[in-house]
Structures are given as C-alpha cells and as structure tokens.
Scaffold this motif. Structure first.
Motif, PDB file in Angstrom:
ATOM      1  N   ARG A 133       0.839  -1.202   0.000  1.00  0.00           N
ATOM      2  CA  ARG A 133       0.000   0.000   0.000  1.00  0.00           C
ATOM      3  C   ARG A 133       0.878   1.258   0.000  1.00  0.00           C
ATOM      4  N   ILE A 134       0.447   2.276  -0.760  1.00  0.00           N
ATOM      5  CA  ILE A 134       1.163   3.548  -0.855  1.00  0.00           C
ATOM      6  C   ILE A 134       0.336   4.614  -0.143  1.00  0.00           C
ATOM      7  N   GLU A 135       0.869   5.132   0.969  1.00  0.00           N
ATOM      8  CA  GLU A 135       0.125   6.119   1.752  1.00  0.00           C
ATOM      9  C   GLU A 135       0.790   7.487   1.772  1.00  0.00           C
ATOM     10  N   SER A 136       2.061   7.557   1.392  1.00  0.00           N
ATOM     11  CA  SER A 136       2.760   8.840   1.348  1.00  0.00           C
ATOM     12  C   SER A 136       3.972   8.704   0.449  1.00  0.00           C
ATOM     13  N   VAL A 137       4.636   9.834   0.196  1.00  0.00           N
ATOM     14  CA  VAL A 137       5.824   9.796  -0.654  1.00  0.00           C
ATOM     15  C   VAL A 137       6.922   8.969  -0.002  1.00  0.00           C
ATOM     16  N   ALA A 138       6.887   8.834   1.315  1.00  0.00           N
ATOM     17  CA  ALA A 138       7.893   8.031   2.014  1.00  0.00           C
ATOM     18  C   ALA A 138       7.855   6.573   1.566  1.00  0.00           C
ATOM     19  N   ASP A 139       6.683   6.115   1.129  1.00  0.00           N
ATOM     20  CA  ASP A 139       6.548   4.726   0.691  1.00  0.00           C
ATOM     21  C   ASP A 139       7.199   4.479  -0.668  1.00  0.00           C
ATOM     22  N   PHE A 140       7.606   5.533  -1.343  1.00  0.00           N
ATOM     23  CA  PHE A 140       8.311   5.382  -2.613  1.00  0.00           C
ATOM     24  C   PHE A 140       9.816   5.189  -2.404  1.00  0.00           C
ATOM     25  N   ARG A 141      10.295   5.515  -1.226  1.00  0.00           N
ATOM     26  CA  ARG A 141      11.734   5.445  -0.991  1.00  0.00           C
ATOM     27  C   ARG A 141      12.198   3.999  -1.015  1.00  0.00           C
ATOM     28  N   GLY A 142      13.174   3.742  -1.898  1.00  0.00           N
ATOM     29  CA  GLY A 142      13.711   2.399  -2.033  1.00  0.00           C
ATOM     30  C   GLY A 142      12.866   1.471  -2.882  1.00  0.00           C
ATOM     31  N   LEU A 143      11.730   1.957  -3.380  1.00  0.00           N
ATOM     32  CA  LEU A 143      10.822   1.136  -4.187  1.00  0.00           C
ATOM     33  C   LEU A 143      11.443   0.848  -5.550  1.00  0.00           C
ATOM     34  N   LYS A 144      11.453  -0.391  -5.964  1.00  0.00           N
ATOM     35  CA  LYS A 144      11.954  -0.764  -7.295  1.00  0.00           C
ATOM     36  C   LYS A 144      10.745  -0.860  -8.232  1.00  0.00           C
ATOM     37  N   MET A 145      10.643   0.116  -9.143  1.00  0.00           N
ATOM     38  CA  MET A 145       9.460   0.197  -9.993  1.00  0.00           C
ATOM     39  C   MET A 145       9.845   0.272 -11.465  1.00  0.00           C
ATOM     40  N   ARG A 146       9.176  -0.527 -12.260  1.00  0.00           N
ATOM     41  CA  ARG A 146       9.380  -0.469 -13.703  1.00  0.00           C
ATOM     42  C   ARG A 146       8.695   0.791 -14.238  1.00  0.00           C
ATOM     43  N   MET A 147       9.502   1.751 -14.665  1.00  0.00           N
ATOM     44  CA  MET A 147       8.977   2.978 -15.267  1.00  0.00           C
ATOM     45  C   MET A 147      10.080   3.616 -16.101  1.00  0.00           C
ATOM     46  N   PRO A 148       9.979   3.581 -17.422  1.00  0.00           N
ATOM     47  CA  PRO A 148      11.020   4.150 -18.276  1.00  0.00           C
ATOM     48  C   PRO A 148      10.860   5.657 -18.464  1.00  0.00           C
ATOM     49  N   GLY A 149      11.805   6.253 -19.159  1.00  0.00           N
ATOM     50  CA  GLY A 149      11.684   7.634 -19.615  1.00  0.00           C
ATOM     51  C   GLY A 149      11.713   8.673 -18.513  1.00  0.00           C
ATOM     52  N   LEU A 150      11.073   9.804 -18.792  1.00  0.00           N
ATOM     53  CA  LEU A 150      11.080  10.924 -17.863  1.00  0.00           C
ATOM     54  C   LEU A 150      10.306  10.612 -16.593  1.00  0.00           C
ATOM     55  N   GLY A 151       9.304   9.737 -16.692  1.00  0.00           N
ATOM     56  CA  GLY A 151       8.607   9.304 -15.486  1.00  0.00           C
ATOM     57  C   GLY A 151       9.571   8.636 -14.520  1.00  0.00           C
ATOM     58  N   GLY A 152      10.510   7.859 -15.052  1.00  0.00           N
ATOM     59  CA  GLY A 152      11.512   7.220 -14.215  1.00  0.00           C
ATOM     60  C   GLY A 152      12.410   8.234 -13.522  1.00  0.00           C
ATOM     61  N   ARG A 153      12.711   9.331 -14.227  1.00  0.00           N
ATOM     62  CA  ARG A 153      13.538  10.379 -13.609  1.00  0.00           C
ATOM     63  C   ARG A 153      12.798  11.031 -12.441  1.00  0.00           C
ATOM     64  N   VAL A 154      11.482  11.198 -12.602  1.00  0.00           N
ATOM     65  CA  VAL A 154      10.693  11.764 -11.507  1.00  0.00           C
ATOM     66  C   VAL A 154      10.671  10.795 -10.332  1.00  0.00           C
TER      67      VAL A 154
END
Length: 368
Positions: A174-195
């Motif tokens: 579950r994603i509840e805040s930006v903190a949950d993105f830290r260390g997350l390995k996510m498939r996302m190419p391009g400029l979205g990946g840079r964000v």
C-alpha cells in the motif's frame, strides 16, 4: 436540367456532387489535374515496435494497411511486421530512416536518445492529455515542429492514436505517502523514471514480457504498464494487489506512424492523401478503442477478490508534480530544438487551461 431538380437529386443521392458542380458551371474536383490516377502499384513494408497482433496498437497497424489497400483499389499495399518479425522492435525507427522499410509504428519517446525533443511528441509526466495533445498537434503548431524535427533524419511523422490517461501502476504494498516510494523498485522508463528517482524510488528498465516474472520474483516492487485492458491481459492482478491511479507519468501517450521521406515523395498525390486520411482515422480509432476497452476491463478488475483500486494520496501527487517540473525544465535545456518544442507546449497550455477549466474540469467535478 432544372436547378431545383439538381438540388433534390443531390439530396437523394441520385446525382453525384462532381456532376452537379459541372451542371452548375463550377469546376468540381473531379475535373482537376490532381485526380489523374496512374495504375502504378506501391508495395510497402511497415515495421512496428508492437508484438505481432498486439491488442489495439498492432491491430491498428493492420487496420491502416487494410484501409490504404481498399481506398487505393489495391495500388498501395502495406505488409505489416510486428516487432521482431523483420527487425527488433526498437530498431524500427532506424530501419525506416535507412530505407529498409517504408513506414513504422511506435511512440516518439522511444527515440529520445537520438532526438531528445521527440519525448514531447509522445508524452511526459503531468503533460497533455489525449484531447490536448491532438489539439496542440493538429491546431496548435505542434505538428509543424514535429515534422521539422523528423525532417532532420529523413522522416515524416503522423499521429497514430493515444492511450488516454493511463493508470498509475501495480504495487505489492500500500502507498500512503511519498515516504513509501523510498527504495521502491518500480518499472517505469523515460522521464517518469527520472521523476521516480526524485521521489526516492529506483526506476528499473524491464521489457514488457518480463514484468510479470519480475513482480513474482521480487525483482520489482511495482510496475506501470497502460490501463485496465492491457494490464488485465498481462495478468498483473494475479500477482499484485494494489492498483493505483491516475497515471501522472503518462496522462495521454501519443503514438505515431513515421514514413521514409523519399519513399513518401514517390507516391502520387492521391496515394499520399489516402495514407494521411487513413492515419487520421487510426488516430481516432485507437483512442476510442482504449477508452471503450479500459472501461470494460475496469469493471472486470473490480470483481477480482482481494484487489484494491485506489487513488494516489494527494500529497504524493503534489510531490511528483514539483519533481516533474524540475525534471522538465532540466530536460528542455538539453538542446535548442527541445527548448522550442517545450516552449510551444507551455504556451499552448497557458492558453488552453482557462478554457478547459470552465468546461471539462467543471463538468467532471460538479456536473457529471
């Protein structure tokens, strides 16, 4: 012939418009030199970035070929090759540029490594949605910039459809805040990946055919793909239990047909027009198919036991927006052409936003 009878004949379909124009004394298009038709046949090859028969996108390529053949009476015949059948998927651009094939199909951000400005003709985080993209391209100066860019490599671009706003992605937690993105390995190419990197996540480049296994084995914690239809077909609901929206990273990905400039010039004017008109149809057809199929398959996904379909937290979206603004400004400074294209988009958004604010936004937020 009485003029009233002529008008009635046109309305009833018993008198064709070119004939009527001649009867009225006008110079109908049927009399113009442009309608002179040669019997020469042109056999083209289309190479694509899509797997053979890929739903909507691969199917749209075949539909384009079928339309060109029928409208030309068999004079323009296009053989469609899925990615890997004639050349590897991501080599389609170079194959057409070098003349190994006459036309290709893909998304412009695949070529951003060769032409940085190409990214903006496909999509970018918090960018244009499908309606805005078509408006910018067809009536806001975007197409002129796109053709100018591709002319530098001997190609002519044509808009070839749009996904509409995509989904945000599949997650194993579950994603509840930006903190949950830290260390997350996510498939996302391009400029979205840079964000993603600015938010503390680790973007991972994985081919589409390896995403399911990556999620299953823990190589990936999350992935974006497209929307309910294609995601359901890929089976992501079997392995990930959180499905987030909206797809801020790709709010309206535009697809393209790109044609070898010299080969296009060899076509007589009527076949050039037939090809152009067919791409306009596919542009509309593709977006319509995405909208219809995604609506249908969202309902299917709602019935999957244990699957949660959730909005991203507002604070996370705002953090992503700020990060995207930084990434876009930095990227736009990569070269002069990229700066010009991004400036055109920004100017278009400045003009169009107030209009959409009192129409589309108000309708969906308060009146629908």
């Amino acid at each position: 012939m009485d003029r009233r009878k002529i008008i009635k004949g046109i309305a009833a379909g018993t008198i064709g418009l070119p004939v009527a124009l001649r009867l009225f004394g006008g110079k109908g298009r049927a009399q113009s030199r442009e309608t002179t038709v040669s019997g020469e046949r042109f056999d083209w090859k289309m190479v694509t970035t899509w797997p053979p028969g890929f739903p909507i996108l691969g199917e749209g390529c075949q539909l384009l070929a079928d339309m060109c053949r029928r409208m030309s009476g068999g004079r323009l015949n296009i053989q469609v090759y899925g990615g890997g059948e004639l050349v590897p998927p991501l080599e389609a651009f170079d194959a057409v540029r070098q003349g190994a094939a006459e036309v290709g199909s893909g998304a412009a951000y695949y070529w951003a490594g060769k032409l940085p400005a190409a990214q903006f003709f496909a999509g970018f985080p918090f960018g244009l949605n499908a309606q805005q993209m078509n408006a910018w391209l067809l009536a806001g100066g975007g197409m002129e910039l796109w053709r100018e860019l591709y002319a530098t490599v001997g190609l002519i671009p044509f808009a070839g459809g749009n996904t509409g706003v995509q989904m945000g992605g599949w997650f194993n937690r579950r994603i509840e805040s930006v903190a949950d993105f830290r260390g997350l390995k996510m498939r996302m190419p391009g400029l979205g990946g840079r964000v993603l990197e600015r938010l503390g996540a680790t973007p991972v480049l994985v081919p589409g055919g390896e995403i399911y296994t990556g999620l299953e084995r823990g190589i990936l914690d999350a992935t974006e793909w497209v929307g309910p239809y294609h995601d359901y077909v890929m089976g992501f609901h079997e392995i990930a239990k959180y499905y987030y929206y909206p797809g801020w990273h790709e709010p309206g990905t535009n697809f393209e047909f790109f044609v070898n400039r010299e080969k296009y010039a060899e076509l007589p004017p009527d076949l050039q027009e037939i090809f152009a008109v067919a791409t306009h149809h596919i542009n509309l057809h593709t977006l319509s198919a995405f909208e219809a199929k995604n609506a249908e398959y969202l309902e299917k996904l709602k019935q999957v036991p244990g699957l949660s379909i959730l909005p991203y937290p507002d604070a996370l979206v705002e953090n992503a927006r700020r990060a995207a603004d930084e990434v876009m400004r930095e990227y736009a400074d990569s070269d002069e052409t990229t700066r010009r294209v991004y400036a055109s988009i920004q100017q278009f958004r400045k003009i169009s936003k107030p209009w959409s604010g009192i129409t589309e936004r108000r309708f969906y937020e308060e009146l629908s």
